[in-house]
Scaffold this motif. Structure first.
Motif, PDB file in Angstrom:
ATOM      1  N   THR A 196       0.790  -1.232   0.000  1.00 30.92           N
ATOM      2  CA  THR A 196       0.000   0.000   0.000  1.00 30.92           C
ATOM      3  C   THR A 196       0.820   1.279   0.000  1.00 30.92           C
ATOM      4  N   GLU A 197       1.976   1.280   0.662  1.00 26.92           N
ATOM      5  CA  GLU A 197       2.675   2.549   0.855  1.00 26.92           C
ATOM      6  C   GLU A 197       4.143   2.495   0.460  1.00 26.92           C
ATOM      7  N   SER A 198       4.565   1.475  -0.289  1.00 26.05           N
ATOM      8  CA  SER A 198       5.981   1.360  -0.634  1.00 26.05           C
ATOM      9  C   SER A 198       6.456   2.513  -1.503  1.00 26.05           C
ATOM     10  N   ALA A 199       5.543   3.180  -2.232  1.00 23.81           N
ATOM     11  CA  ALA A 199       5.935   4.315  -3.066  1.00 23.81           C
ATOM     12  C   ALA A 199       6.495   5.462  -2.235  1.00 23.81           C
ATOM     13  N   CYS A 200       6.182   5.487  -0.950  1.00 18.09           N
ATOM     14  CA  CYS A 200       6.676   6.562  -0.092  1.00 18.09           C
ATOM     15  C   CYS A 200       8.188   6.481   0.104  1.00 18.09           C
ATOM     16  N   LEU A 201       8.792   5.332  -0.213  1.00 20.75           N
ATOM     17  CA  LEU A 201      10.226   5.187  -0.037  1.00 20.75           C
ATOM     18  C   LEU A 201      11.025   5.927  -1.100  1.00 20.75           C
ATOM     19  N   SER A 202      10.356   6.559  -2.065  1.00 20.59           N
ATOM     20  CA  SER A 202      11.080   7.311  -3.089  1.00 20.59           C
ATOM     21  C   SER A 202      11.817   8.503  -2.509  1.00 20.59           C
ATOM     22  N   GLU A 203      11.445   8.916  -1.282  1.00 17.94           N
ATOM     23  CA  GLU A 203      12.066  10.085  -0.676  1.00 17.94           C
ATOM     24  C   GLU A 203      13.282   9.726   0.184  1.00 17.94           C
ATOM     25  N   VAL A 204      13.643   8.441   0.308  1.00 23.10           N
ATOM     26  CA  VAL A 204      14.718   8.041   1.206  1.00 23.10           C
ATOM     27  C   VAL A 204      16.071   8.341   0.589  1.00 23.10           C
ATOM     28  N   GLU A 205      17.098   8.364   1.465  1.00 21.85           N
ATOM     29  CA  GLU A 205      18.441   8.697   1.023  1.00 21.85           C
ATOM     30  C   GLU A 205      19.072   7.570   0.218  1.00 21.85           C
ATOM     31  N   GLU A 206      18.759   6.326   0.563  1.00 18.97           N
ATOM     32  CA  GLU A 206      19.381   5.172  -0.072  1.00 18.97           C
ATOM     33  C   GLU A 206      18.305   4.168  -0.454  1.00 18.97           C
ATOM     34  N   GLU A 207      18.367   3.682  -1.693  1.00 19.09           N
ATOM     35  CA  GLU A 207      17.371   2.726  -2.161  1.00 19.09           C
ATOM     36  C   GLU A 207      17.586   1.371  -1.488  1.00 19.09           C
ATOM     37  N   PRO A 208      16.527   0.746  -0.975  1.00 17.70           N
ATOM     38  CA  PRO A 208      16.679  -0.568  -0.337  1.00 17.70           C
ATOM     39  C   PRO A 208      16.883  -1.654  -1.388  1.00 17.70           C
ATOM     40  N   PRO A 209      17.499  -2.786  -1.017  1.00 17.14           N
ATOM     41  CA  PRO A 209      17.629  -3.913  -1.950  1.00 17.14           C
ATOM     42  C   PRO A 209      16.262  -4.416  -2.387  1.00 17.14           C
ATOM     43  N   GLU A 210      16.191  -4.874  -3.629  1.00 15.13           N
ATOM     44  CA  GLU A 210      14.902  -5.312  -4.175  1.00 15.13           C
ATOM     45  C   GLU A 210      14.325  -6.492  -3.411  1.00 15.13           C
ATOM     46  N   ASP A 216       9.402   2.649   6.456  1.00 14.54           N
ATOM     47  CA  ASP A 216      10.005   3.924   6.829  1.00 14.54           C
ATOM     48  C   ASP A 216       9.572   4.319   8.243  1.00 14.54           C
ATOM     49  N   LEU A 217      10.094   5.442   8.717  1.00 13.35           N
ATOM     50  CA  LEU A 217       9.852   5.888  10.093  1.00 13.35           C
ATOM     51  C   LEU A 217       8.377   6.173  10.355  1.00 13.35           C
ATOM     52  N   ILE A 218       7.699   6.831   9.398  1.00 13.96           N
ATOM     53  CA  ILE A 218       6.311   7.221   9.634  1.00 13.96           C
ATOM     54  C   ILE A 218       5.418   5.991   9.779  1.00 13.96           C
ATOM     55  N   PHE A 219       5.602   5.000   8.928  1.00 13.07           N
ATOM     56  CA  PHE A 219       4.811   3.766   9.038  1.00 13.07           C
ATOM     57  C   PHE A 219       5.136   3.052  10.348  1.00 13.07           C
ATOM     58  N   PHE A 220       6.397   3.071  10.746  1.00 10.35           N
ATOM     59  CA  PHE A 220       6.801   2.476  12.028  1.00 10.35           C
ATOM     60  C   PHE A 220       6.070   3.149  13.186  1.00 10.35           C
ATOM     61  N   ALA A 221       5.971   4.481  13.129  1.00 10.50           N
ATOM     62  CA  ALA A 221       5.351   5.229  14.227  1.00 10.50           C
ATOM     63  C   ALA A 221       3.832   5.106  14.230  1.00 10.50           C
ATOM     64  N   LEU A 222       3.219   5.133  13.035  1.00  8.73           N
ATOM     65  CA  LEU A 222       1.759   5.181  12.962  1.00  8.73           C
ATOM     66  C   LEU A 222       1.100   3.815  12.986  1.00  8.73           C
ATOM     67  N   HIS A 223       1.834   2.767  12.614  1.00  2.00           N
ATOM     68  CA  HIS A 223       1.194   1.455  12.483  1.00  2.00           C
ATOM     69  C   HIS A 223       1.883   0.364  13.305  1.00  2.00           C
ATOM     70  N   VAL A 224       3.206   0.253  13.189  1.00  2.17           N
ATOM     71  CA  VAL A 224       3.893  -0.867  13.832  1.00  2.17           C
ATOM     72  C   VAL A 224       3.868  -0.733  15.355  1.00  2.17           C
ATOM     73  N   VAL A 225       4.336   0.398  15.877  1.00  4.57           N
ATOM     74  CA  VAL A 225       4.398   0.573  17.332  1.00  4.57           C
ATOM     75  C   VAL A 225       3.016   0.450  17.985  1.00  4.57           C
ATOM     76  N   PRO A 226       1.971   1.137  17.477  1.00  6.36           N
ATOM     77  CA  PRO A 226       0.646   0.981  18.115  1.00  6.36           C
ATOM     78  C   PRO A 226       0.133  -0.457  18.087  1.00  6.36           C
ATOM     79  N   ARG A 227       0.373  -1.156  16.973  1.00  5.41           N
ATOM     80  CA  ARG A 227      -0.132  -2.530  16.867  1.00  5.41           C
ATOM     81  C   ARG A 227       0.596  -3.465  17.843  1.00  5.41           C
ATOM     82  N   ILE A 228       1.909  -3.365  17.916  1.00  2.00           N
ATOM     83  CA  ILE A 228       2.666  -4.224  18.835  1.00  2.00           C
ATOM     84  C   ILE A 228       2.301  -3.902  20.278  1.00  2.00           C
TER      85      ILE A 228
END
Length: 662
Positions: A196-210, A216-228
């Motif tokens: 759903t949101e992988s396109a947001c990684l276009s703004e990162v400093e380094e491209e991740p391996p395919e 990213d940080l925002i998804f970590f803060a808004l979704h991962v931390v609250p769910r865990i």
């Protein structure tokens, strides 16, 4: 279309009048128009071809049909006076339908691209707004946890890095089931991000391996931390409800501040965190179970974050390498605390004797004299500059070598036992099999505190929560368990010695004498060895006093004393013969003057985690002591608590803790 109409009109005119105009004329200057175009006039003038800036007249053939004209268009027009005189061709013009279709396709692609970019821009802005709307304290904690793992500022984290960032946030499972749930939820959420949101990684400093799944940080803060956080709270909810009902004696469904403090002590929480949360979020009507559940979860997370912050500050202040830090991270706070307590002069280095005592306190010094000699050889070999002093980083390098020496020495024995219990030959053992195997190798816990330490170590080794441990992990686990058990027993000895009125320095001397005389590592001394110990310390005791004290303590008539009995013996000699009388441990009247080891031992009676207490500065320990014991920093604890010795302080702390738990 204009060119086609003009051609037909020209053909009609040629049939009526055979005369022609000149075959070519000078066109406009070069560079005026680089595109090839056809022009015609309403008066019937022959169309002209513009190509490369030169305008040329084109000869039309009246015998060509529309299909012939289309088919020959690809070869391009030929001048009437060109290389092939008398030959006439149609202009090079792409078919109308194909050109329109291509243009419409390009327009549709452009429109789709713009819509996608607009939607992406709106999504990014919305995510950023949600992230910025988080409370300031949460933003600081999230950012600090993320940056501690994303050290290269990539802008994204892999699966293992996300779990590490969750640990930095204080979201760490305490058992196998919780660890498995953390891994499962994290994998599920990272897959959702990819969809759903992988396109947001276009703004990162380094491209991740395919091949890597990242967030990213925002998804970590808004979704991962609250769910865990939600899942861990749900899994711990039953225990919290049981505690809540125990203290809600009136059955009102609400807890008052005094009950809240009691329950926080019973659950081993820092009541200062609970009370601070209560003041900021709850009113006078009390705390409901939902509020209590959230407060406990936040307090546990904050406790873990305090420890992680202390770990990072130690690394920064000592400058140890990332490799050493990661290897010793579980013990770095404890090791640094032991190291600094032995650094009496505060120069940041320890000598040979001090390093030996640190190894003993941490549980790395072996029992027998022969094994201790080998460790001492490692100690000398690790002093690369030969100055006889070790910095904290050099001490960790030494601890690494001693650990490796222990593991290599026991490898064959451990492998035989491991293969014996690995009946299905999978190369792994489950937790239940490990517990039985630890009993066989002599690493079984003896007390409840040791059992808790063992459970924590197994949870650390079983990082992914799958409940299985391979041989290398088992080898590491066995070594860490033996270290922890030795260290825990030493702490118990320290507490016992302090309760008898000995100082920490006296205890170190007594322990050193005992280990020196216990050549076979039996942890027992006979009467002759005890006499030799007194002589080593230049302490003179009458024969009658010695015999009376020894026989009084040798209850089982074995003719030997273990270390605690040896301490009891030394206490009798001190009280009866006057040895150590000038230097005995005195309990200060003010809390701020109480030894830090005594403060921690008292606070441990209230089930507060030792690794958390070690992370606190002395000022914080004093504050926590006052809240738990019901005194103020300026009050006279001798009068307030009715005590005058360290032993009595330990006893009253244990009674209060037992009363709260009951």
């Amino acid at each position: 279309a204009a060119a086609l109409a003009a051609g037909r009109r020209r053909s009609s005119l040629e049939e009526k009048s055979p005369s022609r105009r000149p075959s070519s004329e000078q066109g406009p200057p070069d560079g005026e128009n680089s595109a090839t175009t056809l022009t015609s006039e309403a008066s019937g003038e022959q169309p002209t071809l513009r190509s490369g800036g030169a305008r040329r007249k084109v000869v039309w053939s009246s015998s060509l049909t529309e299909e012939d004209w289309t088919a020959q268009g690809a070869s391009g027009p030929v001048d009437a006076d060109g290389d092939q005189p008398g030959e006439s061709r149609t202009p090079s013009v792409a078919p109308l339908k194909s050109s329109l279709r291509d243009r419409m396709k390009k327009l549709e692609e452009r429109r789709t691209r713009k819509v996608a970019e607009r939607r992406k821009s709106h999504a990014l802005e919305g995510r950023q707004r949600q992230f910025n709307a988080l409370p300031e304290a949460d933003l600081a904690a999230l950012t600090k946890a993320w940056q501690s793992v994303d050290v290269n500022n990539k802008g994204w984290l892999t699966m293992l890095e996300v779990v590490a960032a969750l640990h930095e946030m204080g979201l760490r499972g305490t058992n196998t089931a919780e660890k498995r749930e953390i891994v499962r939820c994290t994998e599920e959420l990272m897959a959702l991000f990819q969809r759903t949101e992988s396109a947001c990684l276009s703004e990162v400093e380094e491209e991740p391996p395919e091949e890597e799944t990242v967030i990213d940080l925002i998804f970590f803060a808004l979704h991962v931390v609250p769910r865990i956080r939600q899942r861990l709270t749900e899994m711990q909810s039953d225990e919290m409800l049981r505690q809540f009902l125990v203290f809600d004696r009136a059955g009102t469904g609400k807890l008052q501040p005094t009950q809240l403090m009691e329950i926080s002590r019973a659950m081993g929480l820092d009541q200062r965190m609970i009370f601070k949360d209560f003041e900021s979020r709850c009113g006078d009507e009390g705390v409901s179970f939902d509020d209590f559940e959230a407060m406990v979860s936040r307090s546990r997370e904050e406790l873990q974050r305090v420890v992680k912050l202390r770990e990072r500050s130690i690394r920064q202040s000592t400058g140890i390498s990332a490799d050493l830090f990661n290897e010793f991270r579980q013990d770095v706070v404890n090791l640094y605390d032991i190291y600094m307590r032995h650094d009496v002069d505060g120069d940041g280095t320890l000598g040979y004797m001090e390093i030996t005592l640190v190894l003993r306190e941490f549980g790395l010094l072996p029992k027998t004299a022969r094994e201790r000699t080998e460790v001492q050889n490692l100690l000398k070999a690790s002093d690369e500059d030969g100055n006889g002093e070790w910095s904290f980083g050099e001490f960790l390098e030494l601890a690494r070598r001693v650990r490796k020496w222990h593991q290599d020495r026991k490898e064959d024995e451990l492998r035989d036992r491991f293969e014996k219990y690995d009946k299905d030959h999978t190369g792994t053992l489950c937790v239940e099999e490990i517990s039985q195997l630890l009993i066989d190798v002599g690493s079984a816990p003896r007390t409840r505190k040791e059992q808790e330490e063992l459970a924590q170590l197994i949870a650390v080794v079983d990082e992914d929560g799958n409940g299985n441990v391979d041989f290398h992990e088992f080898q590491v686990l066995t070594q860490r368990i033996q270290e922890k058990l030795n260290s825990t027993r030493y702490e118990q000895e320290v507490e016992y010695a302090l309760s008898l009125g000995f100082t920490a320095a006296q205890l170190r001397d007594l322990r050193w004498v005992f280990d020196t005389l216990d050549a076979n590592g039996s942890e027992r001394l006979d009467a002759q060895e005890v006499r030799a110990g007194l002589a080593m310390m230049n302490l003179h005791v009458s024969s009658q006093s010695f015999d009376n004290a020894f026989s009084q303590l040798d209850v089982d008539r074995s003719g030997e004393l273990d270390f605690k009995e040896f301490l009891d013996f030394m206490q009798l000699m001190r009280d009866g013969e006057g040895i150590f009388s000038d230097d005995s441990q005195k309990l200060p009247t003010k809390v701020k003057f109480v030894d830090i080891v005594v403060l921690r031992s008292v606070l441990e009676c209230f089930s507060l985690a030792r690794y958390y207490l070690i992370s606190l500065a002395k000022e914080e320990l004093v504050d926590l002591f006052c809240k738990l014991m019901g005194v103020t920093p300026t009050s006279n604890i001798h009068e307030e608590l009715g005590i005058n010795s360290v032993g009595q302080l330990f006893e009253i702390a244990k009674k209060r803790a037992a009363a709260i738990k009951s």
